[in-house]
Design an enzyme around this catalytic site. Structure first.
Site, PDB file in Angstrom:
ATOM      1  CB  CYS A  14      -1.499   7.462   0.982  1.00  0.00           C
ATOM      2  SG  CYS A  14      -2.634   6.601   1.952  1.00  0.00           S
TER       3      CYS A  14
ATOM      4  CD  GLU B 271      -2.959  -1.214   0.389  1.00  0.00           C
ATOM      5  OE1 GLU B 271      -3.027  -0.203  -0.478  1.00  0.00           O
ATOM      6  OE2 GLU B 271      -3.721  -2.053   0.090  1.00  0.00           O
TER       7      GLU B 271
END
Ligand code: ADP
Length: 511
Positions: free
Chosen positions: A271, A237
C-alpha cells in the site's frame, strides 16, 4: 467434519505447488467465538499491563527462534522472496512487539492531566480502559505484520482478539494461530477464524467492540457501513497511490535505486509502494537512463538471491493488466517490461516502467498493487505538489532533494499520512511513528502511543478530597449570579484581575 468445499485449498503462487488445506470457520460459530472472547476478556483485562506484556515477550522470543520457519511459510504462501519475508514482514512485527514491551506500561498507565484554576483543589487524570473483544481483519500482502501488530497492540491494551486473516494467504493465518497457541495465552484471549469475505462479514456482524481493518478501500467502506449501524468504532488502513518526487538536486543515483526498490518490492503489492514517479524535467533523461539500468539488474525468482518474487493473488494481475492496457492504448510507452499480451504464463510479472503517461490515466489515479511504475516529468515545485496531491489517496509519499529546506517545505504540503525524505516506505518500520492515511487511504492511526490507546476507552477522571461540604457551583444559586459574572469577567478578560477574582471567589465560597 467439514467437507472439502469448506476448506481453503492452498497453492504456492510462485510455483503452483499444492501446500495443503485449511478448514474454514463455519459462520454458525461466530456467536461461540464472541462468547469465549468476552469470557476471556474478563480475566485478561484485569491483568496488569506488565503481566500481559510477559506473554508478548514470550511471543517475540519464540518468533525470533523460529524466524526461518516463519519466513518460509510467508514466502510459500505469498510468493514473495525470503529476504522480503524476513525484512519487511517478520522484522517490523518483532520490532513492534519490542516497542510495545518497552513502552506499553508508560503509554497505558493512568496519566496526570492539568486542572484549570476554576476547578481549584481537584486532581485530573486520564485512564485507558480496554474495550472488549477486538476484531482484526487482515490482508494478504504483509500477512504477518498486518495481522500480528494490531493483535498485540489490542492485547497489550487489555482486549481479547479475534483475527480473520486473508483467505488468500491462509497458511500464514494458520501459522499465526499456532504461534499464539504455543505461547499459551489464556483460553479465548486470542482466536483465529479462517475463511473468506463471508466469514469476515459474519464476524463483522457479530458485534465486536472494535474493528481493526486493513485491506481495500471497497471492503473498508462495507465494513464501516456495517460498523456504523452498531456504532462500533473502527480503524481502517486502506490503499495508497504514493507519489515519489525527485528534484534535480537529488542524489540521482540513490533516487533511481530507491525508486526501483520502492516500486517493485513485494512485486509492488504494497500500500506504501512508490506508485507514481515525478521527476524534475531538467534531469528527466539522465534519471530515466539510471532507472533503466537499475531495473535491468533485477533478478526474478524464488531462491534466496532473487529480488522480485511472484504476484500473490491472481485477480491482481488482471487489475495491473487493465491499467497498463489503458495507458498503452492512450500512447504510454514501455521503458522496461513487456506488453501484457507478451507476459508469460504464471504469477511473475516483469518490473515495468511506463512513460508518456498523463495524470488522468488509471495507472496514475487507481491503486495498481503490481510492479508498474508510471513516470511524469514536472517543471516547478508547485506543479510537483499539485500532481502528488492529485489523487484520492494519501497514505505515504517521498521527496528526494539535497536541499533539506525545500524537501521539508514540500513534505509539509503533501496531503499524506506520512512522508519520507530521500528514502521511501520506511516510516512504517519505525513503530514510534503514527501509521495511517489521509483521504481514501483510511481512518485513524496506529503504531506509537496511538496504536495502544485506540484499543481503549479514554476515561476522564477528576478527584476531589471530599473534605469540603459544598462547591461554589452547587445549589443554592441565590445571590450567586452577579458574583459569577464578576468572577468570570475578571478571569477571562484581556488582562486578568486577580484581586477582583479572589474577592468574588471568597464571596462565592461563603454563600
Ligand atoms: P485485499 O484485496 O487487500 O485482500 P480485501 O479488502 O478484499 O483486500 O480483503 C482484506 C480482508 O478483508 C480479507 O481478510 C478479506 O477476507 C476481508 N473481507 C473482504 N470482504 C469483506 C467483508 N465484506 N466483510 C468483512 N471482511 C471482508
Amino acid at each position: 467434519m467439514h467437507s472439502v468445499q469448506e476448506k481453503l485449498q492452498v497453492y504456492a503462487p510462485a510455483t503452483g505447488k499444492y501446500l495443503g488445506a485449511i478448514e474454514e470457520t463455519p459462520a454458525e460459530l461466530v456467536g461461540d467465538f464472541y462468547q469465549r472472547g468476552r469470557n476471556a476478556f474478563e480475566a485478561w483485562s484485569q491483568l496488569s499491563v506488565r503481566e500481559r506484556l510477559q506473554y508478548l515477550r514470550k511471543l517475540k522470543e519464540y518468533m525470533a527462534d523460529h524466524m526461518e520457519d516463519i519466513a518460509r511459510i510467508i514466502s510459500d504462501d505469498t510468493g514473495k522472496v525470503m529476504t522480503e519475508a524476513l525484512v519487511a514482514d517478520i522484522m517490523p512485527t518483532l520490532d513492534a512487539i519490542s516497542h510495545i514491551c518497552s513502552h506499553g506500561e508508560k503509554i497505558l498507565r493512568r496519566q496526570k492531566a492539568g486542572t484549570p484554576l476554576l476547578l481549584i483543589g481537584k486532581k485530573s487524570f486520564i485512564e485507558y480502559m480496554p474495550r472488549g473483544v477486538v476484531l482484526v481483519i487482515s490482508p494478504w500482502n504483509y500477512p504477518l505484520q498486518l495481522a500480528v501488530v494490531p493483535m498485540v497492540s489490542a492485547l497489550a491494551a487489555g482486549n481479547s482478539v479475534i483475527l480473520k486473516p486473508s483467505e488468500v494467504t491462509p497458511l500464514v493465518g494458520k501459522c499465526i494461530e499456532e504461534l499464539f497457541d504455543k505461547i499459551g495465552f489464556p483460553k479465548g484471549t486470542v482466536q483465529v477464524a479462517h475463511g473468506g469475505k463471508e466469514v469476515g462479514a459474519a464476524f463483522t456482524a457479530g458485534k465486536p467492540d472494535y474493528i481493526f481493518f486493513t485491506g481495500s478501500v471497497r471492503t473498508g467502506k462495507i465494513i464501516q457501513e456495517a460498523a456504523a449501524k452498531e456504532l462500533i468504532p473502527t480503524t481502517l488502513e486502506l490503499g495508497g497511490k504514493d507519489p515519489m518526487i525527485v528534484f534535480a538536486d537529488a542524489n540521482l543515483k540513490r533516487a533511481a535505486k530507491g525508486a526501483v526498490w520502492a516500486a517493485f518490492t513485494n512485486s509492488g503489492q504494497v500500500c506504501m509502494s512508490a506508485e507514481r514517479l515525478y521527476i524534475e524535467r531538467s534531469v528527466y533523461k539522465e534519471f530515466m537512463k539510471l532507472l533503466r539500468t537499475e531495473v535491468a539488474g533485477l533478478k526474478m525468482g524464488t531462491d534466496e538471491n532473487s529480488d522480485i518474487g511472484s504476484m500473490t493473488f491472481p485477480g491482481q494481475i488482471q487489475i495491473v493488466r487493465e491499467q497498463l492496457e489503458e495507458a498503452l492504448s492512450r500512447g504510454a510507452l514501455l521503458e522496461t517490461g513487456k506488453r501484457p499480451e507478451e507476459w508469460e504464463e504464471g504469477m511473475f510479472l516483469p518490473p515495468t516502467v511506463v512513460t508518456n503517461v498523463s495524470q488522468d490515466m488509471k495507472i496514475i489515479q487507481e491503486e495498481a498493487f503490481g510492479p508498474i511504475l508510471p513516470v511524469i516529468p514536472f517543471d516547478t515545485e508547485e506543479e510537483a505538489i499539485a500532481l502528488a496531491n492529485g489523487t484520492e489517496y494519501g497514505l505515504n509519499a517521498s521527496v528526494w532533494s539535497m536541499d533539506m529546506t525545500k524537501a521539508r517545505r514540500v513534505a509539509s504540503r503533501l496531503v499524506s499520512g506520512a512522508v519520507v525524505i530521500n528514502d521511501a516506505i520506511i516510516t512504517v518500520a519505525n513503530h514510534g511513528l503514527p501509521f495511517g492515511g489521509a483521504k481514501q487511504s483510511g481512518i485513524g492511526r496506529y503504531h506509537g502511543d496511538a496504536g495502544l490507546r485506540i484499543f481503549c476507552h479514554e476515561k476522564a477522571i477528576i478527584e476531589d478530597s471530599g473534605k469540603k461540604v459544598n462547591e461554589i457551583q452547587w445549589y443554592p444559586y441565590e445571590g450567586k449570579y452577579p458574583l459569577f459574572l464578576k468572577l468570570f469577567k475578571s478571569y477571562f478578560q484581556r488582562k486578568r484581575n486577580w484581586t477582583e477574582f479572589g474577592r468574588n471567589y471568597l464571596k462565592l465560597l461563603k454563600k
